[in-house]
Write an enzyme that holds these catalytic residues in place. Structure first.
Site, PDB file in Angstrom:
ATOM      1  N   ASP A   1       9.131-136.982-143.908  1.00 37.51           N
ATOM      2  CA  ASP A   1       8.643-138.292-144.344  1.00 37.51           C
ATOM      3  C   ASP A   1       7.722-138.743-143.223  1.00 37.51           C
ATOM      4  OD1 ASP A   1       8.301-141.137-144.604  1.00 37.51           O
ATOM      5  OD2 ASP A   1      10.004-141.170-145.980  1.00 37.51           O
ATOM      6  N   HIS A   2       6.404-138.700-143.455  1.00 33.98           N
ATOM      7  CA  HIS A   2       5.487-138.857-142.324  1.00 33.98           C
ATOM      8  C   HIS A   2       5.568-140.242-141.678  1.00 33.98           C
ATOM      9  CE1 HIS A   2       2.777-140.511-145.503  1.00 33.98           C
ATOM     10  NE2 HIS A   2       2.292-141.232-144.511  1.00 33.98           N
TER      11      HIS A   2
ATOM     12  N   HIS B   1       9.488-144.011-147.901  1.00 34.59           N
ATOM     13  CA  HIS B   1       8.934-144.637-146.700  1.00 34.59           C
ATOM     14  C   HIS B   1       9.573-145.991-146.387  1.00 34.59           C
ATOM     15  CE1 HIS B   1       6.135-141.446-146.986  1.00 34.59           C
ATOM     16  NE2 HIS B   1       5.279-142.015-147.799  1.00 34.59           N
TER      17      HIS B   1
END
Length: 508
Positions: free
Chosen positions: A179-180, A242
């Site tokens: 999950d960047h 996110h």
């Protein structure tokens, strides 16, 4: 670091070019790659190694945060890339890949390791994992790791099915779910800030905090993603992953020198403590919206249903706001307001913590001129922390004048999210990756919302492009006497909060 073969599925794709190759190059510059390191790129089209290396070189020149110089070191980096054509469904291609991997490993000293990075659609994850196991690619004397990108399913049942399939080929401690947002520098700082600052530790509870607002605002529309986005919406694209990850990272109470296992346990307990939503209360806690025609930065933009590839009768959500509550001793009674949307007025990702009033004012000052004490984390596009504290105006003692303590870092020097995440995966550090428990629990919490959206039991509110979202989202906060910070404040006040004007300024 130990000798490693980095096997990249989807090596000719956009993510590889924009993020993965520049990240690897910057890690190379910083000496954070193994000395014996080989990248094998995979794709359906046949390429020579030279053609592939030229593509990697162009990607680094185009997208790297640091300029690539034509030096012997840069050529050494590019020459560590090889290419192998592979059809994901063809078992024979995996056997050929195994031979190529073993050929490179034969020239490595020590015990070689293998990292499989799946920069492909999630519909291919299970097939690739099965073939890695069946072909013997997963049989290595060193470690093996599987790195995958979101989405991890499109609802709770599909996520559970995907995990069951992956678990046949890789153990949980071998799966690294990217999950960047967890790679963003400010999100990673949240862990250290709480551990190493007694002031924050003392304030980090329902005793002092009134409410928390987590916002991710985008000015862009669906762009080239219409086919994908119209099936997922903001709830799946941003909220389930996110936004909930930011909530977990913010609300942790971590002991000093916490291990990755402790971090994961604490994140899991946060999701387990989330008050569940039910059919009879979802509408009071969730707002869904869709943008109509409007103007952004002086440019007229079309409505969502007039975007190319979008049906004129689409009920898809491009905006979601929700009120969440955590039922534990630290956070019970503190509302968490989370929102994300496309075609908004500004682009930013921000967390705002509003503190309670310490005491009732006894002066003639009215509520209208009091400004709350706020702690603001600017996550992107600029990174910074602002502490807004109330102070009496020396020229008018009946008025309040806020002072600002600001920290703003030089974003150009900070590693990008993919640099941090790839480096952690190579080192076997899972702290900033999504564990299966988190993925499953987040889907469990979101699933009632998905069901409500599907049967239209939550109304779809419209908002003009270039606005701050639908009015219903303001009403969501107004029920508790709150409002979205930085939406309606005067421009001068917003500039101060963003660090453009301040009384105390620190740059690090």
């Amino acid at each position: 670091m130990e000798a490693t073969t980095f096997v990249l599925f989807g090596a000719t794709g956009d993510l590889a070019k924009r993020k993965i190759y520049p990240a690897l190059y910057n890690l190379f510059l910083d000496g954070k790659l193994p000395q014996e390191f080989r990248v094998i790129g995979l794709g359906r089209r046949p390429f020579s190694d030279e053609t592939f290396q030229a593509s990697v070189e162009h990607a680094v020149h185009t997208f790297s945060r640091r300029k690539a110089e034509e030096t012997a070191e840069f050529k050494q980096f590019v020459q560590s890339f090889s290419y192998c054509p592979l059809n994901i469904d063809n078992s024979d291609d995996y056997k050929k890949l195994l031979q190529l991997v073993q050929q490179y490993e034969a020239g490595m000293s020590g015990t070689p390791n293998r990292m499989f990075y799946l920069s492909v659609g999630p519909e291919f994850f299970a097939t690739i994992a099965d073939n890695i196991k069946a072909s013997g690619l997963g049989d290595t004397k060193g470690w093996k790791r599987l790195v995958i990108e979101k989405p991890f399913g499109h609802d709770l049942p599909s996520a559970q099915q995907l995990n069951a399939k992956l678990s046949k080929s890789f153990s949980e401690d071998e799966i690294y779910r990217i999950d960047h947002y967890l790679g963003k520098p400010m999100i990673q700082k949240l862990e250290i800030l709480q551990q190493s600052n007694p002031v924050l530790q003392a304030l980090w509870s329902n005793r002092y905090i009134s409410n928390v607002q987590i916002s991710a605002s985008e000015t862009v529309g669906v762009e080239e993603r219409a086919g994908y986005y119209d099936h997922v919406g903001a709830i799946r694209d941003m909220f389930q992953n996110h936004m909930l990850q930011m909530l977990m990272m913010l609300t942790l109470h971590l002991p000093e020198n916490s291990t990755p296992e402790v971090v994961r346990f604490k994140k899991k307990t946060i999701l387990e403590a989330l008050e569940p939503l039910h059919r009879d209360n979802i509408a009071a806690h969730v707002v869904r919206g869709q943008y109509t025609a409007g103007s952004i930065a002086g440019k007229e933009v079309a409505s969502y249903t007039n975007e190319p590839g979008i049906s004129s009768d689409s009920m898809n959500d491009t905006y979601v706001a929700a009120k969440l509550e955590i039922d534990d001793p630290f956070w019970r009674g503190v509302p968490f307001y989370i929102r994300t949307g496309k075609r908004m007025k500004e682009k930013y990702t921000r967390i705002i913590v509003e503190f309670k009033e310490a005491f009732k004012q006894t002066t003639k000052a009215t509520d209208s001129n009091q400004i709350a004490n706020l702690l603001i984390f600017e996550i992107s596009p600029n990174e910074g922390i602002t502490f807004q504290l109330n102070s009496r105006d020396p020229q008018n003692k009946d008025q309040f004048k806020p002072i600002y303590i600001d920290f703003h870092s030089n974003g150009a020097e900070a590693p990008e999210a993919y640099e941090s995440l790839i480096h952690d995966a190579l080192n076997g550090d899972p702290t900033f990756f999504a564990h299966w428990d988190e993925v499953e629990l987040s889907w469990k919490w979101v699933q009632p919302i998905l069901n409500a959206f599907a049967d239209n039991s939550i109304p779809l509110h419209y908002y003009p492009a270039g606005s701050n979202g639908p009015a219903a989202a303001d009403e969501l906060l107004a029920k508790n006497g709150h409002h979205w910070w930085l939406d309606s404040e005067p421009d001068q006040h917003k500039q101060q909060l963003k660090g453009e004007q301040q009384y105390v300024y620190t740059n690090h």
